[in-house]
Write a protein that holds these residues in place. Structure first.
Motif, PDB file in Angstrom:
ATOM      1  N   ALA A  97       0.762  -1.121  -0.026  1.00  0.00           N
ATOM      2  CA  ALA A  97       0.163  -0.022   0.029  1.00  0.00           C
ATOM      3  C   ALA A  97       0.804   1.244  -0.091  1.00  0.00           C
ATOM      4  O   ALA A  97       1.982   1.209   0.753  1.00  0.00           O
ATOM      5  N   PRO A  98       0.382   2.453  -0.589  1.00  0.00           N
ATOM      6  CA  PRO A  98      -0.944   2.407  -1.259  1.00  0.00           C
ATOM      7  C   PRO A  98      -0.872   1.925  -2.456  1.00  0.00           C
ATOM      8  O   PRO A  98      -1.738   2.448  -3.383  1.00  0.00           O
ATOM      9  N   SER A 129       3.693   5.646  -5.909  1.00  0.00           N
ATOM     10  CA  SER A 129       2.617   6.357  -5.809  1.00  0.00           C
ATOM     11  C   SER A 129       1.889   6.750  -4.534  1.00  0.00           C
ATOM     12  O   SER A 129       2.164   6.096  -3.674  1.00  0.00           O
ATOM     13  N   ALA A 130       1.034   7.728  -4.558  1.00  0.00           N
ATOM     14  CA  ALA A 130       0.193   8.164  -3.438  1.00  0.00           C
ATOM     15  C   ALA A 130      -1.157   8.495  -3.786  1.00  0.00           C
ATOM     16  O   ALA A 130      -1.651   8.547  -4.802  1.00  0.00           O
ATOM     17  N   THR A 167       0.252   8.746   2.593  1.00  0.00           N
ATOM     18  CA  THR A 167       1.355   7.613   2.709  1.00  0.00           C
ATOM     19  C   THR A 167       2.203   7.523   1.287  1.00  0.00           C
ATOM     20  O   THR A 167       1.310   7.358   0.209  1.00  0.00           O
ATOM     21  N   GLY A 168       3.594   7.488   1.531  1.00  0.00           N
ATOM     22  CA  GLY A 168       4.500   7.402   0.171  1.00  0.00           C
ATOM     23  C   GLY A 168       5.250   8.638  -0.161  1.00  0.00           C
ATOM     24  O   GLY A 168       5.953   8.593  -0.861  1.00  0.00           O
ATOM     25  N   ALA A 169       4.546   9.805   0.398  1.00  0.00           N
ATOM     26  CA  ALA A 169       5.277  10.956  -0.145  1.00  0.00           C
ATOM     27  C   ALA A 169       6.563  11.387   0.183  1.00  0.00           C
ATOM     28  O   ALA A 169       7.108  11.925  -0.631  1.00  0.00           O
ATOM     29  N   GLU A 175       6.158   9.204  -7.807  1.00  0.00           N
ATOM     30  CA  GLU A 175       6.072  10.052  -8.763  1.00  0.00           C
ATOM     31  C   GLU A 175       4.882  10.581  -9.331  1.00  0.00           C
ATOM     32  O   GLU A 175       4.630  11.401  -9.885  1.00  0.00           O
ATOM     33  N   VAL A 176       3.723   9.981  -8.725  1.00  0.00           N
ATOM     34  CA  VAL A 176       2.575  10.454  -9.120  1.00  0.00           C
ATOM     35  C   VAL A 176       1.373  10.501  -7.833  1.00  0.00           C
ATOM     36  O   VAL A 176       1.764   9.518  -7.078  1.00  0.00           O
ATOM     37  N   PHE A 177       0.380  11.630  -7.707  1.00  0.00           N
ATOM     38  CA  PHE A 177      -0.383  11.648  -6.668  1.00  0.00           C
ATOM     39  C   PHE A 177      -1.777  11.522  -7.358  1.00  0.00           C
ATOM     40  O   PHE A 177      -1.871  12.133  -8.158  1.00  0.00           O
TER      41      PHE A 177
END
Length: 399
Positions: A97-98, A129-130, A167-169, A175-177
């Protein structure tokens, strides 16, 4: 009723256990040492080695039935094993995740161009990603409250708002939200929201801070974002305008069952540690394993894990046959039950370990923190209990 694993699931579990013992568990101290030396959000090189080994063993993208050939029920057993090392193992097999939820979302709703740019690199494990939905200024357990604005300006959308617990940022590979916001505040409550894809390097997207969970900073991070006149092409819209709420529900259903599966794995490892500790420690003239109070904790833990596992497996079985909508009640139920049981089992293990249990010498303190957080992420317990109760009242009225 047959509780045996299918041949495919049995094979995948055998390969997963071998991978865990031969590579993942030995990598845990290497992972921790690298982060201690290079910073909490650095990217330990051992992960690339683990990913290469996982691919070599055919343990890759197992969460996605269309890609792996495994059903949700078959994947459940593998996901539980990955939960024994919840920080490292899921990412090593590209089932973390995510990204899993984002990949499922892109699989369902992305255009061919969006799939080529974002989904394929995610499936290949070369980017992360997030998912940016939760906000600090509104009760985000009700997704219709989301206040971030996504406004059309010619061939672009302009995004303004603030998100947190994204999460992940903190990981530079993110590289993408996928950003959820309101495109039409005057529409019906569930048609006001839309989702757009925002590349990390888009001007106006700022990471304000990285939030700890009970003092822990995860490698991938849980961050607060500021979106200040962030401009993306209209082609970055996911689905159609007004589809945001529907997409969010489609995304969160499978994600909730993945969390439940991994929570069971954490509980099983905590129980294994508890049993080993009780066998090897002596107090009051006898091993802890011979103390009645310890036997009570071990027995209750085994019973509760088995009960929740049956509910998780039933939920996976229902999703395979009827989709997430056909398992609505069960998805909500396991989202409450699995983290609660994991928290309780880990707490008992900490009790048997004593001071060592709350140290970083063992994984129990981090497990406890993350299991407790799972009772909030993807919707707090109260929201899911509300869902279960509403379904129950509907059933009662129909009889």
């Amino acid at each position: 009723m047959d509780f045996d694993l299918s041949p495919a699931a049995h094979d995948a579990c055998e390969r997963m256990w071998a991978f865990m013992h031969e590579h993942v568990f030995p990598a845990e101290p290497v992972w921790s040492a690298w982060l201690a030396e290079h910073g909490e959000h650095a990217h330990p090189p051992v992960m690339a080695e683990l990913k290469a080994e996982a691919r070599r063993r055919g343990l890759w993208n197992l969460f996605l039935p269309a890609r792996s050939g495994l059903s949700n029920l078959e994947y459940a057993a593998v996901a539980e094993i990955s939960g024994w090392s919840p920080v490292i193992a899921p990412e090593a097999i590209n089932c973390q995740a995510p990204d899993t939820g984002n990949m499922e979302t892109l699989e369902l709703f992305a255009t061919p161009e969006q799939r080529e740019r974002w989904l394929e690199p995610l499936l290949d494990g070369t980017i992360r990603s997030a998912f940016a939905m939760t906000e600090p200024d509104v009760a985000s357990s009700d997704a219709t409250n989301i206040a971030t604005r996504i406004e059309r300006d010619g061939d672009d959308y302009v995004v303004n708002g603030r998100k947190w617990w994204i999460t992940g940022a903190a990981d530079a590979r993110c590289e993408v939200f996928i950003v959820m916001g309101k495109t039409d505040p005057d529409a019906a409550a569930h048609r006001q929201q839309s989702m757009v894809l925002v590349p990390r390097d888009t001007p106006g997207l700022h990471i304000a801070r990285h939030l700890p969970i009970f003092g822990y900073q995860d490698q991938h991070g849980h961050s607060e974002l500021v979106l200040d006149d962030v401009r993306v092409p209209v082609a970055n819209l996911l689905g159609a305008e007004g589809d945001g709420f529907t997409i969010s529900q489609a995304r969160l259903g499978p994600g909730r069952i993945h969390h439940a599966m991994r929570a069971l794995g954490m509980a099983e490892r905590a129980l294994a540690l508890m049993v080993d500790r009780a066998r090897t420690r002596v107090a009051f003239g006898a091993p802890l394993a011979e103390q009645g109070v310890v036997q009570e904790l071990v027995a209750r833990s085994r019973i509760e894990i088995e009960q929740v596992r049956l509910l998780v497996l039933k939920t996976a079985w229902l999703i395979d046959r009827h989709g997430a909508k056909g398992a609505r009640t069960e998805i909500a139920a396991i989202k409450v039950a699995a983290p609660a049981v994991a928290t309780a089992v880990i707490d008992r293990a900490i009790e048997i370990f004593g001071g060592a249990g709350v140290s970083d010498d063992f994984p129990l303190a981090y497990f406890y923190a993350w299991a407790r957080v799972l009772r909030i992420v993807d919707g707090p317990d109260a929201v899911h209990r509300r869902t279960v109760a509403r379904e129950e009242f509907r059933r009662a009225a129909a009889r």
